[in-house]
Write a protein that holds these residues in place. Structure first.
Motif, PDB file in Angstrom:
ATOM      1  N   PRO A 375       0.801  -1.237   0.000  1.00  0.00           N
ATOM      2  CA  PRO A 375       0.000   0.000   0.000  1.00  0.00           C
ATOM      3  C   PRO A 375       0.826   1.276   0.000  1.00  0.00           C
ATOM      4  O   PRO A 375       0.309   2.352  -0.275  1.00  0.00           O
ATOM      5  N   GLY A 376       2.114   1.187   0.333  1.00  0.00           N
ATOM      6  CA  GLY A 376       2.964   2.380   0.290  1.00  0.00           C
ATOM      7  C   GLY A 376       2.853   3.230   1.538  1.00  0.00           C
ATOM      8  O   GLY A 376       2.144   2.904   2.496  1.00  0.00           O
ATOM      9  N   VAL A 377       3.524   4.370   1.496  1.00  0.00           N
ATOM     10  CA  VAL A 377       3.582   5.313   2.615  1.00  0.00           C
ATOM     11  C   VAL A 377       3.346   6.716   2.070  1.00  0.00           C
ATOM     12  O   VAL A 377       3.901   7.073   1.032  1.00  0.00           O
ATOM     13  N   PRO A 378       2.518   7.545   2.735  1.00  0.00           N
ATOM     14  CA  PRO A 378       2.348   8.937   2.281  1.00  0.00           C
ATOM     15  C   PRO A 378       3.693   9.657   2.228  1.00  0.00           C
ATOM     16  O   PRO A 378       4.583   9.413   3.052  1.00  0.00           O
ATOM     17  N   ALA A 379       3.813  10.536   1.243  1.00  0.00           N
ATOM     18  CA  ALA A 379       5.092  11.240   1.060  1.00  0.00           C
ATOM     19  C   ALA A 379       5.497  12.015   2.311  1.00  0.00           C
ATOM     20  O   ALA A 379       6.680  12.113   2.643  1.00  0.00           O
ATOM     21  N   ALA A 380       4.504  12.571   3.028  1.00  0.00           N
ATOM     22  CA  ALA A 380       4.823  13.359   4.218  1.00  0.00           C
ATOM     23  C   ALA A 380       5.396  12.506   5.341  1.00  0.00           C
ATOM     24  O   ALA A 380       6.075  13.021   6.238  1.00  0.00           O
ATOM     25  N   ALA A 381       5.136  11.189   5.307  1.00  0.00           N
ATOM     26  CA  ALA A 381       5.598  10.312   6.391  1.00  0.00           C
ATOM     27  C   ALA A 381       6.916   9.617   6.083  1.00  0.00           C
ATOM     28  O   ALA A 381       7.476   8.946   6.939  1.00  0.00           O
ATOM     29  N   LEU A 382       7.429   9.764   4.842  1.00  0.00           N
ATOM     30  CA  LEU A 382       8.650   9.049   4.468  1.00  0.00           C
ATOM     31  C   LEU A 382       9.837   9.424   5.348  1.00  0.00           C
ATOM     32  O   LEU A 382      10.669   8.585   5.686  1.00  0.00           O
ATOM     33  N   ALA A 383       9.921  10.707   5.704  1.00  0.00           N
ATOM     34  CA  ALA A 383      11.069  11.151   6.501  1.00  0.00           C
ATOM     35  C   ALA A 383      10.963  10.717   7.957  1.00  0.00           C
ATOM     36  O   ALA A 383      11.961  10.757   8.683  1.00  0.00           O
ATOM     37  N   CYS A 384       9.761  10.276   8.399  1.00  0.00           N
ATOM     38  CA  CYS A 384       9.564   9.959   9.818  1.00  0.00           C
ATOM     39  C   CYS A 384       9.744   8.489  10.134  1.00  0.00           C
ATOM     40  O   CYS A 384      10.155   8.137  11.245  1.00  0.00           O
ATOM     41  N   ILE A 385       9.431   7.606   9.172  1.00  0.00           N
ATOM     42  CA  ILE A 385       9.382   6.191   9.524  1.00  0.00           C
ATOM     43  C   ILE A 385      10.737   5.579   9.878  1.00  0.00           C
ATOM     44  O   ILE A 385      10.759   4.562  10.567  1.00  0.00           O
ATOM     45  N   PRO A 386      11.901   6.148   9.454  1.00  0.00           N
ATOM     46  CA  PRO A 386      13.155   5.571   9.965  1.00  0.00           C
ATOM     47  C   PRO A 386      13.390   5.835  11.441  1.00  0.00           C
ATOM     48  O   PRO A 386      14.304   5.259  12.036  1.00  0.00           O
ATOM     49  N   GLN A 387      12.568   6.709  12.051  1.00  0.00           N
ATOM     50  CA  GLN A 387      12.748   6.991  13.471  1.00  0.00           C
ATOM     51  C   GLN A 387      12.196   5.843  14.306  1.00  0.00           C
ATOM     52  O   GLN A 387      11.310   5.106  13.880  1.00  0.00           O
ATOM     53  N   ARG A 388      12.716   5.726  15.506  1.00  0.00           N
ATOM     54  CA  ARG A 388      12.334   4.611  16.370  1.00  0.00           C
ATOM     55  C   ARG A 388      10.849   4.678  16.721  1.00  0.00           C
ATOM     56  O   ARG A 388      10.294   5.739  17.007  1.00  0.00           O
ATOM     57  N   HIS A 389      10.188   3.532  16.686  1.00  0.00           N
ATOM     58  CA  HIS A 389       8.784   3.355  17.041  1.00  0.00           C
ATOM     59  C   HIS A 389       7.833   4.084  16.100  1.00  0.00           C
ATOM     60  O   HIS A 389       6.694   4.371  16.458  1.00  0.00           O
ATOM     61  N   GLN A 390       8.278   4.360  14.858  1.00  0.00           N
ATOM     62  CA  GLN A 390       7.398   4.865  13.812  1.00  0.00           C
ATOM     63  C   GLN A 390       7.029   3.700  12.902  1.00  0.00           C
ATOM     64  O   GLN A 390       7.907   3.050  12.339  1.00  0.00           O
ATOM     65  N   ARG A 391       5.718   3.445  12.726  1.00  0.00           N
ATOM     66  CA  ARG A 391       5.270   2.287  11.972  1.00  0.00           C
ATOM     67  C   ARG A 391       4.625   2.731  10.675  1.00  0.00           C
ATOM     68  O   ARG A 391       4.098   3.828  10.566  1.00  0.00           O
ATOM     69  N   ARG A 392       4.600   1.785   9.695  1.00  0.00           N
ATOM     70  CA  ARG A 392       4.026   2.123   8.395  1.00  0.00           C
ATOM     71  C   ARG A 392       2.504   2.108   8.442  1.00  0.00           C
ATOM     72  O   ARG A 392       1.837   3.058   8.086  1.00  0.00           O
ATOM     73  N   VAL A 393       1.928   1.043   8.877  1.00  0.00           N
ATOM     74  CA  VAL A 393       0.462   0.937   8.878  1.00  0.00           C
ATOM     75  C   VAL A 393      -0.037   0.436  10.225  1.00  0.00           C
ATOM     76  O   VAL A 393      -1.054  -0.251  10.317  1.00  0.00           O
ATOM     77  N   GLY A 394       0.695   0.733  11.294  1.00  0.00           N
ATOM     78  CA  GLY A 394       0.220   0.394  12.622  1.00  0.00           C
ATOM     79  C   GLY A 394       0.557  -1.003  13.077  1.00  0.00           C
ATOM     80  O   GLY A 394       0.054  -1.452  14.115  1.00  0.00           O
ATOM     81  N   VAL A 395       1.380  -1.745  12.350  1.00  0.00           N
ATOM     82  CA  VAL A 395       1.779  -3.073  12.783  1.00  0.00           C
ATOM     83  C   VAL A 395       3.279  -3.099  12.944  1.00  0.00           C
ATOM     84  O   VAL A 395       3.998  -2.236  12.451  1.00  0.00           O
ATOM     85  N   GLY A 396       3.783  -4.144  13.635  1.00  0.00           N
ATOM     86  CA  GLY A 396       5.212  -4.238  13.893  1.00  0.00           C
ATOM     87  C   GLY A 396       5.594  -3.438  15.117  1.00  0.00           C
ATOM     88  O   GLY A 396       4.742  -2.998  15.890  1.00  0.00           O
TER      89      GLY A 396
END
Length: 441
Positions: A375-396
């Motif tokens: 499903p991908g990731v919104p462009a605005a969230a791409l810079a945030c998901i490498p940070q700790r405890h940032q998830r793509r779709v709420g799992v993991g």
């Protein structure tokens, strides 16, 4: 529409402008006082000239009331009138009016429109002389005197601004050096700032306070890393023991409901074990322990990791590997740490893009790519998901990409995330240092 962030002002510019304004104000005040004093001196000097001219003319006046007078020149700014006791003009200079000036027959100065007049009586004869000076000439002389104070300031103003700016920059050089030293500190470098003793007295307290803060941060980070590593390490044995007991329990022929509960507990233990392993990996990555810098064959690395996942029947067809066939792609790094990177990326794609194709590719000079078609990731969230405890779709757990980012940073590489096709899927690109590189990229 969001407002643009305010541009921070320069301390050098502020000090330069302030000092330049102070110098200009002081210079203008000095020029005003000097011009005021010069105005009084000029007026006194011109009055003295009028008195001298009147005295000399009266000395030359004879009984016939005749005076010698040269024709007025272009630079002659005064005239005279010789009058009797009744105010009748007996003799005058060529540029003097024919009528007697409207001044009293009394010794002293009188100001008329455009003229300053000095009157004096002859010592023995019934004669008065009026000598007048052009007030416009006086004002012109005073203006020229005032300009002689101001014009040098205006001429020197650009050079003065440059000189003040140069001196301010020299004076603030220790502050810029301190700011650069602080800016070089990060989560991986919390070493104290050296040579704070050579800083000016005003900056020594800032340097000492910064070193104290860096020490506190270093201690806090070490405590956090040790806690995560110890917790993950200490959980391994109890988790393995509980899983063994669950397996034994499942072999005892439990009732269907109890068996379902036991299987659910086993899955929970598996998730807890994976999270403990992630925490241990993150702790090792952040500490930088045992990270070597040797040539690593990226094609061999990718092939070895892919073989591990191809053992899973679900990934045998979904995971595709592309490597160059005509050359070896070598990068400087730690083989085991880079293997952890690829495992986390493939697990991340497997979890967030179920059933979709996963592509693992190696490219020259030293690039790794992992791409899914989920499903991908919104462009605005791409810079945030490498940070700790940032998830793509709420799992993991939000740790996989954080581990990847930390290890790549330790390798001096670059991590780039993008959605390749209109927001569908996620592509992770890793640029490492080629094996021929001698320094950080």
């Amino acid at each position: 529409m969001s407002e643009a962030p305010a541009v921070p002002t320069s301390l050098t510019g502020q000090l330069t402008r302030s000092l330049l304004c102070l110098v200009c104000c002081a210079w203008l005040l000095t020029a005003a006082l000097g011009a005021w004093h010069a105005r009084a001196e000029i007026s006194e000097g011109m009055d003295s000239t009028l008195m001298d001219s009147a005295a000399r003319l009266l000395l030359m006046a004879g009984p016939a009331a005749e005076l010698p007078w040269a024709p007025a020149g272009p630079d002659d700014h005064h005239f005279y009138q010789l009058v009797d006791l009744y105010g009748r003009v007996l003799q005058r200079s060529p540029d003097a009016p024919a009528q007697a000036l409207a001044v009293p027959l009394a010794a002293g100065f009188v100001d008329l429109p455009g003229w300053r007049v000095y009157s004096q009586r002859h010592a023995t004869l019934p004669l008065w002389i009026h000598v007048a000076d052009d007030l416009d000439h006086r004002r012109e002389a005073m203006l020229e005197n005032a300009l002689s104070f101001v014009l040098p300031l205006l001429a020197m103003l650009p050079a003065l601004a440059l000189l003040i700016r140069w001196r301010v920059r020299r004076g603030l050089a220790p502050l810029r050096q301190l700011a650069a030293e602080i800016g070089r500190r990060s989560g991986q470098d919390l070493s104290p700032i050296t040579d704070t003793a050579v800083l000016p007295a005003e900056l020594q307290q800032i340097g000492a306070s910064t070193n104290h803060l860096l020490l506190r941060l270093s201690e806090a980070l070490d405590t956090e890393k040790a806690l995560a590593a110890n917790a993950a390490h200490e959980l391994r044995t109890p988790l393995a023991t509980v899983r063994l007991r669950l397996h034994q329990l499942l072999d005892m022929g439990l009732a269907p409901a109890a068996r379902a509960q036991a299987l659910s507990a086993e899955q929970a233990l598996l998730r807890l074990g994976r999270r403990a392993e992630k925490l241990l990996q993150l702790s090792r990555a952040e500490s930088g322990a045992a990270l070597s810098s040797a040539p690593v064959n990226l094609a061999g690395l990718a092939g070895g990791v892919a073989q591990e996942f191809w053992a899973d029947a679900d990934l045998l067809e979904r995971l595709r590997l592309q490597v160059p066939e005509d050359c070896d792609v070598l990068a400087l790094g730690d083989f085991d740490a880079l293997a952890i990177v690829l495992r986390n990326l493939i697990e991340n794609a497997q979890r967030h893009a179920p059933g979709s194709l996963i592509e693992l590719s190696v490219e020259a000079p030293a690039t790794l790519r992992v791409r899914d078609h989920g499903p991908g990731v919104p462009a605005a969230a791409l810079a945030c998901i490498p940070q700790r405890h940032q998830r793509r779709v709420g799992v993991g757990y939000g740790l996989g990409l954080s581990i990847v980012a930390t290890i790549i940073e330790r390798h001096g590489g670059r991590l780039l995330l993008q959605a390749p096709h209109a927001g569908r899927g996620l592509e992770v690109r890793i640029d490492l240092r080629p094996a021929g590189a001698l320094g950080p990229g």
